[in-house]
Design an enzyme around this catalytic site. Structure first.
Site, PDB file in Angstrom:
ATOM      1  N   GLY A  46       0.836  -1.203   0.000  1.00  0.00           N
ATOM      2  CA  GLY A  46       0.000   0.000   0.000  1.00  0.00           C
ATOM      3  C   GLY A  46       0.866   1.246   0.000  1.00  0.00           C
ATOM      4  O   GLY A  46       0.492   2.277   0.558  1.00  0.00           O
ATOM      5  N   ASP A 102      -1.787  -7.762  -5.971  1.00  0.00           N
ATOM      6  CA  ASP A 102      -2.835  -7.868  -4.963  1.00  0.00           C
ATOM      7  C   ASP A 102      -2.302  -8.815  -3.895  1.00  0.00           C
ATOM      8  O   ASP A 102      -2.085 -10.009  -4.163  1.00  0.00           O
ATOM      9  CB  ASP A 102      -4.119  -8.423  -5.612  1.00  0.00           C
ATOM     10  CG  ASP A 102      -5.298  -8.390  -4.643  1.00  0.00           C
ATOM     11  OD1 ASP A 102      -5.078  -8.479  -3.410  1.00  0.00           O
ATOM     12  OD2 ASP A 102      -6.442  -8.292  -5.128  1.00  0.00           O
ATOM     13  N   TYR A 157      -7.722  -0.470  18.194  1.00  0.00           N
ATOM     14  CA  TYR A 157      -8.794  -1.454  18.409  1.00  0.00           C
ATOM     15  C   TYR A 157      -8.363  -2.890  18.055  1.00  0.00           C
ATOM     16  O   TYR A 157      -9.150  -3.815  18.204  1.00  0.00           O
ATOM     17  CB  TYR A 157     -10.105  -1.029  17.738  1.00  0.00           C
ATOM     18  CG  TYR A 157     -10.120  -0.899  16.228  1.00  0.00           C
ATOM     19  CD1 TYR A 157      -9.917  -1.987  15.393  1.00  0.00           C
ATOM     20  CD2 TYR A 157     -10.399   0.325  15.631  1.00  0.00           C
ATOM     21  CE1 TYR A 157      -9.974  -1.864  14.013  1.00  0.00           C
ATOM     22  CE2 TYR A 157     -10.458   0.463  14.259  1.00  0.00           C
ATOM     23  CZ  TYR A 157     -10.236  -0.642  13.452  1.00  0.00           C
ATOM     24  OH  TYR A 157     -10.287  -0.519  12.086  1.00  0.00           O
TER      25      TYR A 157
HETATM   26  C1  HXC Z   1     -20.888  -3.130   3.266  1.00  0.00           C
HETATM   27  C2  HXC Z   1     -19.330  -3.521   1.587  1.00  0.00           C
HETATM   28  C3  HXC Z   1     -18.878  -2.161   1.655  1.00  0.00           C
HETATM   29  C4  HXC Z   1     -19.532  -1.300   2.589  1.00  0.00           C
HETATM   30  C5  HXC Z   1     -17.719  -3.199   0.138  1.00  0.00           C
HETATM   31  N1  HXC Z   1     -18.573  -4.104   0.636  1.00  0.00           N
HETATM   32  N2  HXC Z   1     -17.875  -1.996   0.741  1.00  0.00           N
HETATM   33  N3  HXC Z   1     -20.307  -3.992   2.391  1.00  0.00           N
HETATM   34  N4  HXC Z   1     -20.518  -1.835   3.374  1.00  0.00           N
HETATM   35  N5  HXC Z   1     -19.202  -0.019   2.697  1.00  0.00           N
HETATM   36  C6  HXC Z   1     -18.728  -5.485   0.225  1.00  0.00           C
HETATM   37  C7  HXC Z   1     -19.147  -5.596  -1.223  1.00  0.00           C
HETATM   38  O1  HXC Z   1     -20.560  -5.462  -1.363  1.00  0.00           O
HETATM   39  C8  HXC Z   1     -18.672  -7.005  -1.556  1.00  0.00           C
HETATM   40  O2  HXC Z   1     -19.549  -7.995  -1.030  1.00  0.00           O
HETATM   41  C9  HXC Z   1     -17.394  -7.138  -0.757  1.00  0.00           C
HETATM   42  O3  HXC Z   1     -17.449  -6.138   0.275  1.00  0.00           O
HETATM   43  C10 HXC Z   1     -16.174  -6.883  -1.596  1.00  0.00           C
HETATM   44  O4  HXC Z   1     -16.302  -5.610  -2.203  1.00  0.00           O
HETATM   45  P1  HXC Z   1     -15.447  -5.204  -3.483  1.00  0.00           P
HETATM   46  O5  HXC Z   1     -15.623  -3.749  -3.695  1.00  0.00           O
HETATM   47  O6  HXC Z   1     -15.743  -6.133  -4.617  1.00  0.00           O
HETATM   48  O7  HXC Z   1     -13.994  -5.570  -2.966  1.00  0.00           O
HETATM   49  P2  HXC Z   1     -12.606  -5.003  -3.340  1.00  0.00           P
HETATM   50  O8  HXC Z   1     -12.633  -4.291  -4.653  1.00  0.00           O
HETATM   51  O9  HXC Z   1     -11.660  -6.095  -3.141  1.00  0.00           O
HETATM   52  O10 HXC Z   1     -12.375  -3.854  -2.222  1.00  0.00           O
HETATM   53  C11 HXC Z   1     -11.994  -4.163  -0.915  1.00  0.00           C
HETATM   54  C12 HXC Z   1     -12.596  -3.168   0.071  1.00  0.00           C
HETATM   55  C13 HXC Z   1     -12.380  -1.709  -0.362  1.00  0.00           C
HETATM   56  C14 HXC Z   1     -11.960  -3.430   1.424  1.00  0.00           C
HETATM   57  C15 HXC Z   1     -14.113  -3.417   0.149  1.00  0.00           C
HETATM   58  O11 HXC Z   1     -12.953  -0.810   0.568  1.00  0.00           O
HETATM   59  C16 HXC Z   1     -10.941  -1.387  -0.555  1.00  0.00           C
HETATM   60  O12 HXC Z   1     -10.336  -1.720  -1.580  1.00  0.00           O
HETATM   61  N6  HXC Z   1     -10.303  -0.711   0.386  1.00  0.00           N
HETATM   62  C17 HXC Z   1      -8.861  -0.434   0.322  1.00  0.00           C
HETATM   63  C18 HXC Z   1      -8.529   0.889   0.894  1.00  0.00           C
HETATM   64  C19 HXC Z   1      -9.033   1.100   2.270  1.00  0.00           C
HETATM   65  O13 HXC Z   1     -10.063   0.559   2.706  1.00  0.00           O
HETATM   66  N7  HXC Z   1      -8.352   1.938   3.011  1.00  0.00           N
HETATM   67  C20 HXC Z   1      -8.758   2.316   4.355  1.00  0.00           C
HETATM   68  C21 HXC Z   1      -8.008   1.551   5.317  1.00  0.00           C
HETATM   69  S1  HXC Z   1      -8.188   2.311   6.816  1.00  0.00           S
HETATM   70  P3  HXC Z   1     -20.649  -8.767  -1.943  1.00  0.00           P
HETATM   71  O14 HXC Z   1     -21.263  -9.762  -1.017  1.00  0.00           O
HETATM   72  O15 HXC Z   1     -21.600  -7.685  -2.395  1.00  0.00           O
HETATM   73  O16 HXC Z   1     -19.864  -9.394  -3.064  1.00  0.00           O
HETATM   74  C22 HXC Z   1      -7.788   1.278   8.006  1.00  0.00           C
HETATM   75  C23 HXC Z   1      -7.442   1.984   9.270  1.00  0.00           C
HETATM   76  C24 HXC Z   1      -8.134   1.472  10.471  1.00  0.00           C
HETATM   77  O17 HXC Z   1      -7.767   0.101   7.882  1.00  0.00           O
HETATM   78  C25 HXC Z   1      -7.939   2.369  11.671  1.00  0.00           C
HETATM   79  C26 HXC Z   1      -8.691   3.666  11.638  1.00  0.00           C
HETATM   80  C27 HXC Z   1      -8.458   4.551  12.848  1.00  0.00           C
END
Ligand code: HXC
Length: 287
Positions: free
Chosen positions: A21, A71, A153
């Site tokens: 990342g 990935d 957490y």
């Molecule tokens: C419910 C959700 C959702 C949401 C995705 N899904 N977003 N469900 N609420 N907001 C579901 C989708 O419907 C799907 O299920 C499944 O998750 C996979 O979604 P995709 O979009 O196809 O997956 P993908 O493209 O692999 O994306 C992965 C991801 C996405 C995690 C969902 O958000 C991502 O790429 N994130 C990377 C960057 C990121 O999140 N950064 C922040 C990290 S912060 P179904 O059943 O419909 O197929 C962090 C810090 C923590 O971790 C500490 C904070 C203080």
């Protein structure tokens, strides 16, 4: 606040660091900082464009960097990426597990695939990368450092981010397990738990609107978010030879946010101090 520079310019020379990342957010900031301190930095991520831009930024300031799109949920893709980075930069001896996925959702509404997608990135991805570098270091009889970015957490759990909480707790357990198991090979493993440090990726998913942001600030005694340089100074120290005895540790860098949330009377810290003292004095029994 102005960044503070406590380090020699060659603090990280001799280190070849893979950062997952590494093209965006905190990963990008760590990549730039470590390259500026003399590390060769290989960054991995799903999208080539931000990786390419970050490597260009590293090179612009005289740093050495390379990127490999992958990935991290795929162990074969991780192995191929490390091969590609090592062919450009030489043998890697460090890893930062930074790539993460997260979103806010009520847990009863999570689909199995939603749970899986976050746990695959955070827990399995960190394992695949850690295993890949660990095997190479052990095989080459090289020492090294592995750092995982977790969150406070990871220790307490958190409502509404269940997949992330479960996965980060697993990454912390992996760190602590391997710090003991791989100490014999001279491999150090630590974890860092940052509080809120503004990034596009995390804030767009976890901080919906300015009201939430205001509330988040109120949970921090100093009422400010962290600045990236504050985190990258800590990371540079932990990844350097300045900290050879530090392993198996979790270092929290959150302006005491997590402590504030757990302290029953912490709210008094936000009152005007004179008013708070007056209030406390009024509660004192009269003699
Ligand atoms: C419910 C959700 C959702 C949401 C995705 N899904 N977003 N469900 N609420 N907001 C579901 C989708 O419907 C799907 O299920 C499944 O998750 C996979 O979604 P995709 O979009 O196809 O997956 P993908 O493209 O692999 O994306 C992965 C991801 C996405 C995690 C969902 O958000 C991502 O790429 N994130 C990377 C960057 C990121 O999140 N950064 C922040 C990290 S912060 P179904 O059943 O419909 O197929 C962090 C810090 C923590 O971790 C500490 C904070 C203080």
């Amino acid at each position: 606040m102005e960044p503070f520079e406590p380090f020699r310019k060659d603090l990280l020379s001799g280190k070849t660091t893979i950062i997952t990342g590494g093209g965006t957010g905190l990963g990008r900031s760590m990549a730039l900082r470590m390259a500026a301190l003399g590390a060769k930095v290989g960054i991995v991520g799903r999208r080539p464009a931000p990786l390419e831009e970050t490597v260009a930024a590293m090179r612009k300031t005289g740093g050495q960097g390379a990127f490999a799109p992958a990935d991290i949920r795929e162990p074969e893709a991780v192995a191929r990426a490390v091969d590609a980075l090592e062919s450009e930069l030489g043998p890697a001896n460090q890893l930062i597990n930074n790539a993460a996925g997260n979103f806010l959702a009520a847990s009863e509404d999570l689909s199995p695939n939603a749970f899986n997608s976050v746990v695959q990135i955070v827990l399995y991805g960190s394992f695949h990368c850690t295993r890949e570098l660990g095997r190479r270091l052990i095989e080459r009889q090289q020492t090294g450092e592995i750092l995982s970015i977790v969150t406070s957490y990871a220790q307490t759990g958190s409502a509404f981010v269940l997949p992330s909480a479960v996965a980060k707790a697993g990454v912390l357990a992996m760190t602590r397990s391997l710090a003991v198991e791989w100490a014999a090979y001279g491999i150090r493993l630590n974890a860092v738990a940052p509080g809120p440090f503004p990034t596009e990726g995390a804030f767009s998913r976890l901080m919906p609107g300015s009201e939430m942001e205001k509330q988040a600030r109120r949970r921090i005694p100093s009422r400010r978010f962290g600045e990236h340089w504050e985190l990258t100074n800590l990371v540079a120290y932990l990844m350097s030879d300045a900290s050879p005895y530090q392993t198996g540790d979790l270092v929290t860098i959150d302006g005491a946010e997590a402590l504030f949330s757990g302290q029953q009377f912490a709210g008094f810290a936000h009152l005007d101090r004179a008013a708070a003292k007056e209030l406390m004095a009024s509660l004192k029994p009269k003699r």
